[in-house]
Design a protein around this motif. Structure first.
Motif, PDB file in Angstrom:
ATOM      1  N   LEU A 117      25.044  11.304  14.179  1.00  0.00           N
ATOM      2  CA  LEU A 117      25.654  11.340  12.804  1.00  0.00           C
ATOM      3  C   LEU A 117      25.998  12.648  12.122  1.00  0.00           C
ATOM      4  O   LEU A 117      24.456  13.132  11.978  1.00  0.00           O
ATOM      5  CB  LEU A 117      24.489  10.624  11.699  1.00  0.00           C
ATOM      6  CG  LEU A 117      25.355   8.823  12.556  1.00  0.00           C
ATOM      7  CD1 LEU A 117      24.736   7.670  11.537  1.00  0.00           C
ATOM      8  CD2 LEU A 117      26.792   8.146  12.124  1.00  0.00           C
ATOM      9  N   PRO A 118      27.134  13.018  11.383  1.00  0.00           N
ATOM     10  CA  PRO A 118      26.764  14.257  10.374  1.00  0.00           C
ATOM     11  C   PRO A 118      25.558  14.212   8.817  1.00  0.00           C
ATOM     12  O   PRO A 118      25.469  12.684   8.701  1.00  0.00           O
ATOM     13  CB  PRO A 118      27.526  13.672  10.184  1.00  0.00           C
ATOM     14  CG  PRO A 118      28.940  13.346  10.910  1.00  0.00           C
ATOM     15  CD  PRO A 118      27.903  11.946  11.432  1.00  0.00           C
ATOM     16  N   GLU A 119      24.457  14.927   8.961  1.00  0.00           N
ATOM     17  CA  GLU A 119      24.351  14.742   7.938  1.00  0.00           C
ATOM     18  C   GLU A 119      24.619  13.781   6.591  1.00  0.00           C
ATOM     19  O   GLU A 119      23.469  13.022   5.697  1.00  0.00           O
ATOM     20  CB  GLU A 119      24.014  15.876   7.107  1.00  0.00           C
ATOM     21  CG  GLU A 119      22.342  15.719   6.225  1.00  0.00           C
ATOM     22  CD  GLU A 119      21.711  16.877   6.042  1.00  0.00           C
ATOM     23  OE1 GLU A 119      20.621  17.020   5.128  1.00  0.00           O
ATOM     24  OE2 GLU A 119      22.095  17.787   7.009  1.00  0.00           O
ATOM     25  N   CYS A 120      25.941  14.496   5.603  1.00  0.00           N
ATOM     26  CA  CYS A 120      26.394  13.052   5.152  1.00  0.00           C
ATOM     27  C   CYS A 120      26.566  11.747   4.806  1.00  0.00           C
ATOM     28  O   CYS A 120      26.487  10.746   3.845  1.00  0.00           O
ATOM     29  CB  CYS A 120      27.911  14.080   4.618  1.00  0.00           C
ATOM     30  SG  CYS A 120      29.032  13.481   5.904  1.00  0.00           S
ATOM     31  N   GLU A 121      26.799  11.355   6.062  1.00  0.00           N
ATOM     32  CA  GLU A 121      26.829   9.656   6.601  1.00  0.00           C
ATOM     33  C   GLU A 121      25.730   9.140   6.913  1.00  0.00           C
ATOM     34  O   GLU A 121      25.504   8.111   7.028  1.00  0.00           O
ATOM     35  CB  GLU A 121      27.603   9.663   7.893  1.00  0.00           C
ATOM     36  CG  GLU A 121      28.537  10.590   8.002  1.00  0.00           C
ATOM     37  CD  GLU A 121      29.749   9.585   9.177  1.00  0.00           C
ATOM     38  OE1 GLU A 121      29.319   9.161   9.610  1.00  0.00           O
ATOM     39  OE2 GLU A 121      31.044  10.992   8.534  1.00  0.00           O
ATOM     40  N   GLY A 129      20.517   4.201   0.096  1.00  0.00           N
ATOM     41  CA  GLY A 129      19.206   5.151   0.940  1.00  0.00           C
ATOM     42  C   GLY A 129      19.271   5.970   1.941  1.00  0.00           C
ATOM     43  O   GLY A 129      20.251   5.818   3.025  1.00  0.00           O
ATOM     44  N   PRO A 130      18.646   6.986   2.003  1.00  0.00           N
ATOM     45  CA  PRO A 130      18.649   7.805   3.247  1.00  0.00           C
ATOM     46  C   PRO A 130      17.810   6.973   4.263  1.00  0.00           C
ATOM     47  O   PRO A 130      17.720   5.923   5.079  1.00  0.00           O
ATOM     48  CB  PRO A 130      17.673   8.936   3.702  1.00  0.00           C
ATOM     49  CG  PRO A 130      16.005   8.101   2.339  1.00  0.00           C
ATOM     50  CD  PRO A 130      16.886   7.151   1.182  1.00  0.00           C
ATOM     51  N   LEU A 131      18.733   7.341   5.712  1.00  0.00           N
ATOM     52  CA  LEU A 131      18.360   6.531   7.022  1.00  0.00           C
ATOM     53  C   LEU A 131      17.677   7.426   7.890  1.00  0.00           C
ATOM     54  O   LEU A 131      17.293   8.134   7.612  1.00  0.00           O
ATOM     55  CB  LEU A 131      19.672   6.152   8.202  1.00  0.00           C
ATOM     56  CG  LEU A 131      20.811   5.565   7.115  1.00  0.00           C
ATOM     57  CD1 LEU A 131      22.109   5.604   7.987  1.00  0.00           C
ATOM     58  CD2 LEU A 131      20.793   4.283   7.226  1.00  0.00           C
ATOM     59  N   HIS A 132      17.033   6.662   8.398  1.00  0.00           N
ATOM     60  CA  HIS A 132      15.776   7.273   9.533  1.00  0.00           C
ATOM     61  C   HIS A 132      16.380   6.534  11.056  1.00  0.00           C
ATOM     62  O   HIS A 132      16.502   5.531  11.443  1.00  0.00           O
ATOM     63  CB  HIS A 132      14.625   7.226   8.994  1.00  0.00           C
ATOM     64  CG  HIS A 132      13.967   5.559   9.831  1.00  0.00           C
ATOM     65  ND1 HIS A 132      13.445   5.000  10.977  1.00  0.00           N
ATOM     66  CD2 HIS A 132      13.909   4.360   8.729  1.00  0.00           C
ATOM     67  CE1 HIS A 132      13.637   3.536  10.908  1.00  0.00           C
ATOM     68  NE2 HIS A 132      13.694   3.280   9.613  1.00  0.00           N
ATOM     69  N   VAL A 133      15.967   7.358  11.830  1.00  0.00           N
ATOM     70  CA  VAL A 133      15.763   7.209  13.636  1.00  0.00           C
ATOM     71  C   VAL A 133      14.960   6.190  14.210  1.00  0.00           C
ATOM     72  O   VAL A 133      14.118   6.244  13.834  1.00  0.00           O
ATOM     73  CB  VAL A 133      15.635   8.158  14.410  1.00  0.00           C
ATOM     74  CG1 VAL A 133      16.498   7.755  15.645  1.00  0.00           C
ATOM     75  CG2 VAL A 133      16.953   9.250  14.112  1.00  0.00           C
ATOM     76  N   MET A 134      15.815   4.787  14.239  1.00  0.00           N
ATOM     77  CA  MET A 134      15.179   3.815  14.625  1.00  0.00           C
ATOM     78  C   MET A 134      14.654   3.434  16.401  1.00  0.00           C
ATOM     79  O   MET A 134      13.806   3.264  16.543  1.00  0.00           O
ATOM     80  CB  MET A 134      16.060   2.215  14.428  1.00  0.00           C
ATOM     81  CG  MET A 134      15.374   1.185  14.765  1.00  0.00           C
ATOM     82  SD  MET A 134      16.661  -0.251  14.403  1.00  0.00           S
ATOM     83  CE  MET A 134      17.898  -0.242  15.205  1.00  0.00           C
ATOM     84  N   GLY A 135      15.583   4.314  16.585  1.00  0.00           N
ATOM     85  CA  GLY A 135      16.228   4.188  18.402  1.00  0.00           C
ATOM     86  C   GLY A 135      16.981   4.963  19.288  1.00  0.00           C
ATOM     87  O   GLY A 135      18.158   5.659  18.427  1.00  0.00           O
ATOM     88  N   ARG A 136      17.146   4.991  20.080  1.00  0.00           N
ATOM     89  CA  ARG A 136      17.855   5.733  21.395  1.00  0.00           C
ATOM     90  C   ARG A 136      18.844   4.798  22.476  1.00  0.00           C
ATOM     91  O   ARG A 136      18.345   4.303  22.692  1.00  0.00           O
ATOM     92  CB  ARG A 136      18.070   7.053  21.566  1.00  0.00           C
ATOM     93  CG  ARG A 136      17.785   8.221  20.453  1.00  0.00           C
ATOM     94  CD  ARG A 136      16.674   9.109  20.997  1.00  0.00           C
ATOM     95  NE  ARG A 136      16.230  10.077  20.479  1.00  0.00           N
ATOM     96  CZ  ARG A 136      15.476  10.675  19.324  1.00  0.00           C
ATOM     97  NH1 ARG A 136      14.759   9.290  19.443  1.00  0.00           N
ATOM     98  NH2 ARG A 136      15.962  11.822  18.823  1.00  0.00           N
ATOM     99  N   ASP A 137      20.054   5.106  22.488  1.00  0.00           N
ATOM    100  CA  ASP A 137      20.535   4.587  23.111  1.00  0.00           C
ATOM    101  C   ASP A 137      21.217   5.413  24.106  1.00  0.00           C
ATOM    102  O   ASP A 137      21.463   6.619  23.593  1.00  0.00           O
ATOM    103  CB  ASP A 137      21.898   3.426  23.224  1.00  0.00           C
ATOM    104  CG  ASP A 137      21.566   3.131  21.640  1.00  0.00           C
ATOM    105  OD1 ASP A 137      21.358   1.632  22.049  1.00  0.00           O
ATOM    106  OD2 ASP A 137      22.961   2.430  21.258  1.00  0.00           O
TER     107      ASP A 137
END
Length: 534
Positions: A117-121, A129-137
């Protein structure tokens, strides 16, 4: 009949009756001949129809695995034993998955494409609040890029001495060392020549198709130039490897041989429509390093295999061609039971379906099936054990088969007659596979090895000259030998064409041995390992 006054009426009647009986007997004999001929034509029509419209496989519902006169389960079944009680099992459903044999090699280079995702999204749509990486597909895609063509420009630095240049003479010139080219004075590279060879003899793409493909990429390389490259590289380097493989081949104790036709347009003393031949010789299943060699010859005379195998002593698997039967006494010809089975199979298919079940053709086919079934049981045994098992189990079946074949007295111009006559005429050679546990029941190994040439021949159709045909035999030999040894044909040809010009293989047998498939495999694997990133 002329009437004489002195001849009694009773005599005339008897003479007429005798003539009528002779005419009737002649007509009956003629009718019998015509019936046999009609039956033969009907069989040939059914065989022709089968070849044209039905599958070429020799498997059928009459095979030993489906129904057999040697069915031990029926033979030894006890009718007094009660049948087992049947228990109904509750139905259940299973999720079906697609079965596939597709598999990608683990050493393929991997390109990772990360979607982020772009940083602004990267802001929570609920609380901000800020999002963090939960996992990867992740998923894989196979990327295929067409053949890449490039020019490799060689630049060699030339050195001289400034101090010596002050003098008028005696200036030393030192050049950097370079590898010898595969063809001097040509812009052909080992990779280019190997690619053209494999495209023609592995992928079945004739030179005129390759010429068009290169033209689409803006490269004007004529088929004449490509042909010259292949012939020159073969005569300079590949023939030396071929001759070394030929010597190794003749040192084996068991070989296979076969032959097929090839059209050569400009062969001296022959028309363009006449047949030439490509002979095949290969090692058997006992060879540690398999070798497959083709030999071009203008005809099918027996002196051709005699010349190629002049240094060979041992067993030679062949079909029923008589040209092999006149070889030296040091060569024991071993017949092919697959050809016998094929004759009975054709005879069976030539019959109407209503007559097949009780036919002699089916019985003969099942004798052959039983012998092949025994060979499958013996396949995992050592040669010594296989030899003993064959004498104990296969030999009685074989002897019973020939006794049955002799007792038939089948008419020669019928399907069953042709099959029986072939088996009896080849009996001496068909029994030879019992002599040694290393031997095989059929010559299918040679037929499988000659099939790639037959398939490619449908694409390139013919050779232009005997020189081209001979070069084709050498190239095809190295390609098929590479495949038999688990080598990539392109990599093996590149390995030879890169190293042969620089190793003095004409005068150095040790260097020539390094180009053999076994040595080449180790070197190619070592090179690939060194290039693999840690």
């Amino acid at each position: 009949m002329r009437y004489n006054k002195g001849m009694e009426k009773s005599d005339l009647t008897a003479a007429s009756a005798t003539e009528n009986q002779a005419e009737i007997a002649a007509l009956k004999a003629r009718v019998s001949e015509l019936e046999v001929l009609v039956k033969y034509y009907e069989e040939q029509f059914r065989i022709s129809k089968h070849r044209q419209y039905e599958a070429s496989s020799e498997k059928s519902e009459y095979d030993l695995a489906q129904l057999s006169i040697f069915n031990e389960a029926e033979l030894f079944a006890d009718i007094n034993v009660a049948e087992p009680e049947l228990v109904e099992v509750e139905k259940h459903y299973r999720k079906r998955t697609r079965l596939t044999t597709d598999k990608l090699p683990e050493n393929l280079p991997v390109e990772i494409v990360e979607h982020d995702l772009p940083e602004c999204e990267r802001i929570c749509p609920e609380c901000g609040g800020p999002l963090h990486v939960m996992g990867r597909d992740s998923w894989d895609e196979l990327v295929i890029v067409p053949a890449q063509v490039k020019v490799r420009k060689h630049v060699r630095l030339v050195y001289t001495c400034r101090e010596c240049e002050k003098d008028e003479y005696g200036v030393p010139i030192v050049k950097a060392a370079v590898s010898e080219p595969v063809i001097k004075g040509s812009f052909a590279s080992p990779e280019a020549i190997a690619h053209i060879m494999t495209q023609k003899f592995v992928m079945g793409s004739p030179l005129y198709r390759q010429e068009k493909e290169l033209q689409q990429n803006g490269i004007q390389l004529s088929r004449q130039t490509m042909s010259n490259w292949l012939i020159r590289a073969t005569e300079d380097w590949l023939e030396l490897v071929y001759e070394a493989l030929h010597e190794m081949l003749c040192n084996h104790g068991v070989l296979h041989a076969d032959e097929t036709t090839l059209q050569v347009l400009r062969e001296p003393g022959k028309t363009a429509q006449s047949k030439s031949y490509m002979w095949l010789y290969r090692t058997s299943g006992d060879a540690v390093q398999p070798i497959v060699l083709y030999d071009y010859q203008p005809d099918r005379r027996s002196k051709r295999p005699a010349a190629f195998l002049k240094d060979f002593k041992g067993y030679l698997h062949t079909d029923g061609y008589e040209g092999y039967h006149s070889l030296r006494s040091e060569i024991t010809v071993v017949g092919c039971w697959a050809h016998v089975r094929r004759k009975f199979d054709e005879s069976l298919k030539a019959l109407p379906e209503r007559d097949r079940e009780s036919s002699n053709a089916l019985r003969g086919k099942r004798y052959c099936d039983h012998l092949f079934e025994l060979e499958r049981e013996f396949s995992s045994l050592a040669p010594e054990e296989r030899y003993v098992k064959r004498l104990a189990q296969s030999k009685p079946v074989l002897e019973e088969f020939f006794e049955w074949a002799v007792s038939l007295n089948a008419a020669p111009k019928t399907g069953i007659g042709i099959a029986v006559h072939y088996a009896l005429s080849q009996r001496k050679y068909l029994e030879h596979y019992l002599l040694d546990g290393r031997l095989e029941i059929s010559n299918n190994r040679a037929e499988r090895s000659i099939k790639p040439f037959v398939v490619d021949r449908k694409n390139f159709l013919f050779a232009n000259t005997p020189r081209e045909a001979k070069a084709s035999a050498v190239m095809f030999s190295l390609i098929e030998t590479a495949k038999e040894n688990g080598l990539n044909p392109f990599e093996y040809l590149v390995y030879i064409l890169k190293n042969a010009p620089n190793w003095n293989i004409r005068d150095n047998p040790d260097a020539l041995n390094l180009l053999m498939p076994d040595s080449a495999r180790r070197s190619i694997c070592a090179t690939a390992t060194s290039r693999t990133p840690a």
